[in-house]
Design a protein around this motif. Sequence first.
Motif, PDB file in Angstrom:
ATOM      1  N   LYS A 177       0.993  -1.162  -0.036  1.00  0.00           N
ATOM      2  CA  LYS A 177       0.100   0.073   0.117  1.00  0.00           C
ATOM      3  C   LYS A 177       0.734   1.129   0.163  1.00  0.00           C
ATOM      4  O   LYS A 177       0.564   2.275  -0.726  1.00  0.00           O
ATOM      5  CB  LYS A 177      -0.966  -0.021   1.217  1.00  0.00           C
ATOM      6  CG  LYS A 177      -1.830  -0.858   1.096  1.00  0.00           C
ATOM      7  CD  LYS A 177      -2.915  -0.767   2.406  1.00  0.00           C
ATOM      8  CE  LYS A 177      -4.381  -1.590   2.396  1.00  0.00           C
ATOM      9  NZ  LYS A 177      -3.844  -3.025   2.673  1.00  0.00           N
ATOM     10  N   ARG A 231       1.130  -1.056 -10.144  1.00  0.00           N
ATOM     11  CA  ARG A 231       0.504  -2.387 -10.054  1.00  0.00           C
ATOM     12  C   ARG A 231      -0.227  -2.732  -8.852  1.00  0.00           C
ATOM     13  O   ARG A 231      -1.245  -3.149  -8.959  1.00  0.00           O
ATOM     14  CB  ARG A 231       1.472  -3.651 -10.151  1.00  0.00           C
ATOM     15  CG  ARG A 231       2.075  -3.529 -11.660  1.00  0.00           C
ATOM     16  CD  ARG A 231       3.254  -4.474 -11.704  1.00  0.00           C
ATOM     17  NE  ARG A 231       4.174  -4.386 -12.982  1.00  0.00           N
ATOM     18  CZ  ARG A 231       3.827  -5.200 -13.946  1.00  0.00           C
ATOM     19  NH1 ARG A 231       2.879  -6.016 -14.128  1.00  0.00           N
ATOM     20  NH2 ARG A 231       4.489  -5.031 -15.125  1.00  0.00           N
ATOM     21  N   TYR A 232       0.125  -2.214  -7.761  1.00  0.00           N
ATOM     22  CA  TYR A 232      -0.622  -2.338  -6.731  1.00  0.00           C
ATOM     23  C   TYR A 232      -1.474  -1.193  -6.024  1.00  0.00           C
ATOM     24  O   TYR A 232      -1.969  -1.351  -4.966  1.00  0.00           O
ATOM     25  CB  TYR A 232       0.622  -2.674  -5.428  1.00  0.00           C
ATOM     26  CG  TYR A 232       0.780  -4.148  -5.550  1.00  0.00           C
ATOM     27  CD1 TYR A 232       0.337  -5.093  -4.703  1.00  0.00           C
ATOM     28  CD2 TYR A 232       2.394  -4.390  -6.178  1.00  0.00           C
ATOM     29  CE1 TYR A 232       0.950  -6.570  -4.926  1.00  0.00           C
ATOM     30  CE2 TYR A 232       2.566  -5.870  -6.182  1.00  0.00           C
ATOM     31  CZ  TYR A 232       1.889  -6.786  -5.425  1.00  0.00           C
ATOM     32  OH  TYR A 232       2.389  -7.951  -5.539  1.00  0.00           O
ATOM     33  N   GLU A 233      -1.452  -0.103  -7.031  1.00  0.00           N
ATOM     34  CA  GLU A 233      -2.189   1.046  -6.521  1.00  0.00           C
ATOM     35  C   GLU A 233      -2.000   1.614  -5.153  1.00  0.00           C
ATOM     36  O   GLU A 233      -2.588   1.881  -4.438  1.00  0.00           O
ATOM     37  CB  GLU A 233      -3.841   0.638  -6.703  1.00  0.00           C
ATOM     38  CG  GLU A 233      -4.394   0.466  -8.119  1.00  0.00           C
ATOM     39  CD  GLU A 233      -5.959   0.169  -8.101  1.00  0.00           C
ATOM     40  OE1 GLU A 233      -6.523   0.341  -7.133  1.00  0.00           O
ATOM     41  OE2 GLU A 233      -6.223  -0.274  -9.387  1.00  0.00           O
ATOM     42  N   ALA A 234      -0.508   1.402  -5.055  1.00  0.00           N
ATOM     43  CA  ALA A 234      -0.014   1.944  -3.760  1.00  0.00           C
ATOM     44  C   ALA A 234       0.634   3.491  -4.029  1.00  0.00           C
ATOM     45  O   ALA A 234       0.578   3.946  -5.024  1.00  0.00           O
ATOM     46  CB  ALA A 234       1.292   1.176  -3.387  1.00  0.00           C
TER      47      ALA A 234
END
Length: 144
Positions: free
Chosen positions: A3, A28-31
């Motif tokens: 995150k 990719r992780y929407e972090a």
Amino acid sequence: MFKTIIAAYDGSDHAKKAVEMACDVARRYEATLHIVHTPQVPGETMMVGYSAVPLPPSAEELEKAGEEAIGKAKAIAAEHGVAEPVTHVRPGDPGRTIVEYAKTNEADLIVMGRRGLGNFGAMLVGSVTHKVSQLAECAVLTVK
Ligand code: ATP
Ligand code: MG
Ligand code: MG
């Protein structure tokens, strides 16, 4: 899983790669991507008798160096699809700054170069990366 991701940037090509990889993972992780930089100004020395005594850099010099470096890091991030990274510029010990910032912000991942600006000598891994990988409470990704 990720995150909050921190990229540590010292202005080196190694750190540029770290920012690039951190951007890719963050997307990719929407972090949220944070970029941390500790400005380091090459110190001047003053002769005291026969000894060269290092002078601490001024606050203005540190601020200027910090702004310049973080500007470059933001440009790299923008080129890699992260338009608004959170930035943190703080003079001091880079390793400690990165570790403490990661704890305060509950980071999941720190991305760093294997080496940095001081890329010479026998060590395979730079001292800042060595320190952070030992002391950080989260995962540390060392970029080659
Ligand atoms: P050393 O500094 O031990 O002589 P080095 O410069 O090759 O060797 P490090 O300083 O450990 O190696 O750099 C490795 C990585 O640590 C860099 O690619 C960067 O990600 C991070 N880093 C180093 N210095 C700083 C700094 N001042 N601010 C932010 N990140 C840093
Ligand atoms: Mg270094
Ligand atoms: Mg160094």
